[in-house]
Design a protein around this motif. Structure first.
Motif, PDB file in Angstrom:
ATOM      1  N   GLY A 118      71.449 138.379  12.870  1.00  0.00           N
ATOM      2  CA  GLY A 118      72.554 138.938  13.639  1.00  0.00           C
ATOM      3  C   GLY A 118      73.130 138.081  14.738  1.00  0.00           C
ATOM      4  N   HIS A 119      72.899 136.790  14.706  1.00  0.00           N
ATOM      5  CA  HIS A 119      73.515 135.902  15.696  1.00  0.00           C
ATOM      6  C   HIS A 119      73.410 134.470  15.191  1.00  0.00           C
ATOM      7  CE1 HIS A 119      69.221 135.769  16.753  1.00  0.00           C
ATOM      8  NE2 HIS A 119      69.470 134.506  17.053  1.00  0.00           N
ATOM      9  N   ARG A 120      74.114 133.559  15.872  1.00  0.00           N
ATOM     10  CA  ARG A 120      74.043 132.142  15.538  1.00  0.00           C
ATOM     11  C   ARG A 120      73.588 131.365  16.772  1.00  0.00           C
ATOM     12  NH1 ARG A 120      79.177 130.799  11.545  1.00  0.00           N
ATOM     13  NH2 ARG A 120      79.257 132.834  10.516  1.00  0.00           N
ATOM     14  N   ASN A 121      72.679 130.447  16.560  1.00  0.00           N
ATOM     15  CA  ASN A 121      72.260 129.549  17.630  1.00  0.00           C
ATOM     16  C   ASN A 121      71.652 128.302  17.024  1.00  0.00           C
ATOM     17  OD1 ASN A 121      69.684 131.385  17.213  1.00  0.00           O
ATOM     18  ND2 ASN A 121      68.957 129.536  18.234  1.00  0.00           N
ATOM     19  N   GLN A 122      71.572 127.268  17.819  1.00  0.00           N
ATOM     20  CA  GLN A 122      70.930 126.032  17.388  1.00  0.00           C
ATOM     21  C   GLN A 122      69.852 125.666  18.390  1.00  0.00           C
ATOM     22  OE1 GLN A 122      73.924 123.030  16.897  1.00  0.00           O
ATOM     23  NE2 GLN A 122      74.717 123.894  14.992  1.00  0.00           N
ATOM     24  N   GLY A 123      68.754 125.134  17.874  1.00  0.00           N
ATOM     25  CA  GLY A 123      67.681 124.716  18.755  1.00  0.00           C
ATOM     26  C   GLY A 123      67.011 125.896  19.431  1.00  0.00           C
ATOM     27  N   ILE A 124      66.287 125.586  20.496  1.00  0.00           N
ATOM     28  CA  ILE A 124      65.570 126.624  21.240  1.00  0.00           C
ATOM     29  C   ILE A 124      66.507 127.140  22.322  1.00  0.00           C
ATOM     30  CG2 ILE A 124      63.478 127.182  22.527  1.00  0.00           C
ATOM     31  CD1 ILE A 124      62.132 124.838  21.189  1.00  0.00           C
ATOM     32  N   LEU A 222      60.223 117.126  34.744  1.00  0.00           N
ATOM     33  CA  LEU A 222      59.716 117.383  33.390  1.00  0.00           C
ATOM     34  C   LEU A 222      59.434 116.079  32.670  1.00  0.00           C
ATOM     35  CD1 LEU A 222      62.224 120.237  32.403  1.00  0.00           C
ATOM     36  CD2 LEU A 222      59.972 120.449  33.498  1.00  0.00           C
ATOM     37  N   SER A 223      59.182 115.034  33.423  1.00  0.00           N
ATOM     38  CA  SER A 223      59.023 113.709  32.828  1.00  0.00           C
ATOM     39  C   SER A 223      57.739 113.563  32.037  1.00  0.00           C
ATOM     40  CB  SER A 223      59.083 112.640  33.919  1.00  0.00           C
ATOM     41  OG  SER A 223      58.071 112.860  34.898  1.00  0.00           O
ATOM     42  N   ALA A 224      56.686 114.269  32.449  1.00  0.00           N
ATOM     43  CA  ALA A 224      55.399 114.140  31.752  1.00  0.00           C
ATOM     44  C   ALA A 224      54.532 115.342  32.079  1.00  0.00           C
ATOM     45  CB  ALA A 224      54.689 112.855  32.162  1.00  0.00           C
ATOM     46  N   GLN A 315      60.278 115.547  28.965  1.00  0.00           N
ATOM     47  CA  GLN A 315      61.687 115.590  28.578  1.00  0.00           C
ATOM     48  C   GLN A 315      62.046 114.333  27.794  1.00  0.00           C
ATOM     49  OE1 GLN A 315      63.803 118.171  30.304  1.00  0.00           O
ATOM     50  NE2 GLN A 315      65.271 117.832  28.689  1.00  0.00           N
ATOM     51  N   GLN A 316      62.541 114.493  26.561  1.00  0.00           N
ATOM     52  CA  GLN A 316      62.871 113.351  25.719  1.00  0.00           C
ATOM     53  C   GLN A 316      64.375 113.122  25.607  1.00  0.00           C
ATOM     54  OE1 GLN A 316      60.322 111.330  24.279  1.00  0.00           O
ATOM     55  NE2 GLN A 316      59.279 112.532  25.835  1.00  0.00           N
ATOM     56  N   ALA A 317      65.138 114.177  25.741  1.00  0.00           N
ATOM     57  CA  ALA A 317      66.590 114.068  25.594  1.00  0.00           C
ATOM     58  C   ALA A 317      67.233 115.219  26.357  1.00  0.00           C
ATOM     59  CB  ALA A 317      66.971 114.120  24.113  1.00  0.00           C
ATOM     60  N   PRO A 318      68.507 115.080  26.724  1.00  0.00           N
ATOM     61  CA  PRO A 318      69.180 116.186  27.429  1.00  0.00           C
ATOM     62  C   PRO A 318      69.091 117.482  26.641  1.00  0.00           C
ATOM     63  CG  PRO A 318      70.515 114.198  27.482  1.00  0.00           C
ATOM     64  CD  PRO A 318      69.367 113.911  26.554  1.00  0.00           C
ATOM     65  N   ASN A 319      68.781 118.577  27.344  1.00  0.00           N
ATOM     66  CA  ASN A 319      68.711 119.920  26.758  1.00  0.00           C
ATOM     67  C   ASN A 319      67.578 120.093  25.763  1.00  0.00           C
ATOM     68  OD1 ASN A 319      71.081 120.724  28.195  1.00  0.00           O
ATOM     69  ND2 ASN A 319      72.313 119.694  26.633  1.00  0.00           N
ATOM     70  N   PHE A 320      66.629 119.162  25.751  1.00  0.00           N
ATOM     71  CA  PHE A 320      65.458 119.302  24.882  1.00  0.00           C
ATOM     72  C   PHE A 320      64.257 119.639  25.748  1.00  0.00           C
ATOM     73  CE2 PHE A 320      61.849 117.976  22.346  1.00  0.00           C
ATOM     74  CZ  PHE A 320      62.199 118.447  21.086  1.00  0.00           C
ATOM     75  N   PRO A 321      63.547 120.740  25.469  1.00  0.00           N
ATOM     76  CA  PRO A 321      62.449 121.144  26.343  1.00  0.00           C
ATOM     77  C   PRO A 321      61.278 120.181  26.261  1.00  0.00           C
ATOM     78  CG  PRO A 321      62.475 122.499  24.374  1.00  0.00           C
ATOM     79  CD  PRO A 321      63.717 121.668  24.335  1.00  0.00           C
ATOM     80  N   PRO A 322      60.510 120.052  27.329  1.00  0.00           N
ATOM     81  CA  PRO A 322      59.364 119.142  27.320  1.00  0.00           C
ATOM     82  C   PRO A 322      58.240 119.596  26.403  1.00  0.00           C
ATOM     83  CG  PRO A 322      59.382 120.441  29.323  1.00  0.00           C
ATOM     84  CD  PRO A 322      60.683 120.715  28.630  1.00  0.00           C
ATOM     85  N   GLY A 327      60.110 125.722  26.231  1.00  0.00           N
ATOM     86  CA  GLY A 327      61.391 126.146  25.701  1.00  0.00           C
ATOM     87  C   GLY A 327      61.456 127.631  25.405  1.00  0.00           C
ATOM     88  N   PHE A 328      60.485 128.126  24.666  1.00  0.00           N
ATOM     89  CA  PHE A 328      60.519 129.533  24.300  1.00  0.00           C
ATOM     90  C   PHE A 328      60.215 130.442  25.488  1.00  0.00           C
ATOM     91  CE2 PHE A 328      60.173 127.845  19.981  1.00  0.00           C
ATOM     92  CZ  PHE A 328      61.173 128.588  19.371  1.00  0.00           C
ATOM     93  N   GLY A 329      59.230 130.081  26.297  1.00  0.00           N
ATOM     94  CA  GLY A 329      58.884 130.926  27.430  1.00  0.00           C
ATOM     95  C   GLY A 329      60.039 131.098  28.403  1.00  0.00           C
TER      96      GLY A 329
END
Length: 490
Positions: A118-124, A222-224, A315-322, A327-329
Motif C-alpha cells: 500500500g505504499h512506495r518507498n526506496q531504501g530504509i 556516525l563515522s564509526a 556512515q558510508q554515503a549520504p542518507n545511508f544509515p550506519p 536505520g529501522f529503529g
C-alpha cells in the motif's frame, strides 16, 4: 521433490534489506497463459497489466491496484497444481515483493501473489507512514489480506476452480505478515510458513534503538561504531573457544547458545564497549520492566550478523544509515510512533515505551498467542529461526511459542518451531539452512501429522543435519557430523 534452499529471495528480501520484485530477467512473451484475463473486471480493483511470460515456466503475470494504492501482482502458471501461495515482503516493503517465488513455487505449479503493502518507498525510509494511519494499517496487515482475497478470485476466474489449498510463506517482515495472517485472518491460509518473524514490532524497535545508542552515542557522529571489527572478532572467537565444544563438536557452531555462560567482562574491554555488548545480549529494559529479549550468542563477526545489523560500519554515503538497526529503529520512531521527522534518540527515556508505541503496535505487532480460530479452521503454523540471527532474536520466537503452548498445550499439534544452529537472518551462515519448506508444508497439510524433524543442508561443504521441533534439539551421538543419522532429537 528436490530440496530447495530457504531461498536467496528470503535472504535478499529480509526485514532490513530492500530488493526488487523477484522475477526472472529473461521473461519473454508467450500468449497462451493469459487467455481470458484481459477483460477481467473486479470491484475496487484496477488491472494495469496482463502479460504472458515464458520463464522460469510458462505463466501469466497480472498486476493491478486495490483501492487507492495497494499494488499487487499475481503469477498464474500454465500448468496449475490447484493450490495458491501468498508471498511475504521484507523491510518496509514499498515495491511489489513475493518471497514465495524464491521457493520455486511457480515451478511447482502454484498460483502465487505479492504486494507492495500500500505504499512506495526506496531504501530504509519510513516517511511514507508519517501521519498516515491508513498506510500503517495496510502495511501492518490489511494489504496482505485484501490481496489474498483478490488473488484467489483471479485464480478462480482464470482456472474455473477455487484453490484447493492456500499457503503463506514469508521471512522477517514477511514472517510478521505470516503471524498477522494466523492471528487476524484465520481463514485465509491452511499452512503458514513464518521465518524469523518481526512479530513484536515495538520490542524490535526498542532493541534496535537500545543497541544503536550504545554503538553510536551521538547522532551527529556516525563515522564509526563504538565496537570495532577487531572487537567483534575477539568477542566471537572467545565465545567459541569457551562454548563450541559443549555439544560434543568443535565445528564453529553453537548448537544451543543458551548453554553458553560467557561473561563479556572477561574480554577486558573498555567499560563502554562492554556495555554495548551487554545491550545486545540483555535486551532493552526500563524502570517499569523488560521491554524485549536480547540476542543469543552467535553472529558477532559475521558480515550478515552484527557487522551489518547491530554494529554496522559507520556512515558510508549520504542518507545511508550506519547500521540496519539504526536505520529501522530511527525510521520507525520518527515516522510511525512520534510522527516527528527530527526525532533523536539521545537522552530518550525507555520508561513507558510500550504505552508510547501502543497506536503503532495495534497495526504492526502480531503477539497474540490465541490461535484458536486459525487452528479450528484446520490451520498449521511452522516457524523457523536462525540461532545466529542478528536482525531478529530467536529468543523472541521462543517466547511467543512458549506463550502459545502455555495457553493451550494442544497447540503443539498445530504450531511448530524449528531453531537453526549457526544460521543468520532467514538464511546464510555456517549452520544448516537449506531445507524444503514447501515440501514440509505439503506433507503436514496432506497427512495432518506435525513434523518432528526437518532435514537441513549446509550451503558449503555438503551434508546435512536434522532440525528438531522445539523444545527438542539435535544431540550429536557420534559419526560424521554432516550425516543426519549422527544426531537424534532430545
Amino acid at each position: 521433490m528436490r530440496r530447495v534452499p530457504i531461498a536467496t529471495a528470503l535472504a535478499v528480501l529480509a526485514f532490513g534489506t530492500v530488493g526488487a520484485t523477484v522475477v526472472d530477467a529473461t521473461e519473454e512473451p508467450n500468449s497462451a497463459p493469459c487467455e481470458g484475463l484481459e477483460g477481467l473486471r473486479l470491484p475496487d480493483v484496477e488491472i494495469t497489466t496482463v502479460e504472458s511470460v515464458a520463464s522460469p515456466v510458462r505463466h501469466c503475470k497480472l498486476t493491478g491496484t486495490i483501492g487507492r494504492e495497494i499494488r499487487f501482482s499475481v503469477w498464474l502458471p500454465a500448468e496449475w497444481n490447484g493450490a495458491f501461495i501468498m508471498g511475504g515482503g521484507g523491510g518496509f516493503v514499498g515495491n511489489i515483493q513475493n518471497q514465495a517465488l524464491g521457493l520455486s513455487v511457480l515451478q511447482r505449479g502454484y498460483a502465487t501473489a505479492g504486494t507492495d503493502t500500500g505504499h512506495r518507498n526506496q531504501g530504509i525510509d519510513g516517511s511514507w507512514a508519517l501521519n498516515n494511519l491508513e498506510r500503517l494499517v495496510n502495511y501492518g496487515h490489511l494489504a496482505v489480506h485484501r490481496v489474498t482475497a483478490v488473488a484467489k478470485h483471479i485464480v478462480e476466474s482464470h482456472y474455473s476452480a477455487n484453490p484447493e489449498r492456500s499457503y503463506f510463506a514469508g521471512c522477517s517482515n514477511g514472517g510478521r505478515q505470516a503471524m498477522m495472517s494466523a492471528q487476524r485472518y484465520p481463514g485465509d491460509f491452511d499452512v503458514i510458513l513464518a521465518g524469523a518473524p518481526a512479530h513484536d514490532f515495538a520490542g524490535v524497535a526498542a532493541a534496535f534503538l537500545d543497541v544503536t545508542r550504545h554503538m553510536y552515542p551521538s547522532m551527529d557522529d556516525l563515522s564509526a561504531p563504538l565496537l570495532t571489527d577487531e572487537d567483534r572478532q575477539t568477542l566471537a572467537s572467545t565465545i567459541l573457544a569457551r562454548c563450541d565444544a559443549q555439544d560434543g563438536l568443535e565445528d564453529g557452531i553453537l548448537n544451543d547458545p543458551r548453554d553458553c555462560d560467557f561473561d563479556p567482562d572477561s574480554l577486558g574491554l573498555a567499560p563502554e564497549k562492554v556495555a554495548a555488548i551487554r545491550a545486545v545480549y540483555e535486551g532493552p529494559a526500563a524502570p517499569d520492566g523488560r521491554i524485549h529479549v536480547g540476542w543469543p550468542f552467535g553472529g558477532e563477526d559475521a558480515p550478515g550478523g552484527w557487522g551489518g545489523w547491530l554494529a554496522g560500519s559507520g556512515q558510508q554515503a549520504p542518507n545511508f544509515p550506519p547500521s540496519l538497526a539504526f536505520g529501522f529503529g530511527v525510521e520507525v520512531m520518527r515516522h510511525m510512533v512520534e510522527h516527528d521527522p527530527d526525532w533523536r534518540y539521545e537522552g530518550f527515556d525507555f520508561n513507558g515505551f510500550r504505552h508510547r508505541f501502543r497506536t503503532a503496535a495495534a497495526a504492526l505487532s502480531a503477539t497474540d498467542p490465541n490461535l484458536d480460530a486459525f487452528r479450528n479452521n484446520g490451520g498449521k503454523l511452522l516457524i523457523y529461526h536462525g540461532w545466529s540471527d542478528a536482525a531478529l532474536s530467536a529468543l523472541a520466537s521462543i517466547e511467543y511459542v512458549d506463550a502459545v503452548y502455555a495457553r493451550d498445550e494442544s497447540a503443539r499439534d498445530d504450531v511448530r518451531l524449528f531453531l537453526m544452529p549457526g544460521v543468520l537472518h532467514c538464511a546464510g551462515g555456517p549452520g544448516p539452512w537449506m531445507v524444503d519448506l514447501i515440501e514440509a508444508a505439503e506433507q503436514w497439510d496432506e497427512t495432518g501429522t506435525a513434523p518432528d524433524t526437518l532435514v537441513a543442508g549446509f550451503a558449503e561443504g555438503g551434508g546435512a543435519r536434522p532440525l528438531c521441533a522445539y523444545p527438542s534439539r539435535a544431540a550429536y551421538i557420534g559419526g560424521d557430523d554432516r550425516d543426519p543419522a549422527s544426531f537424534e532429537c532430545r
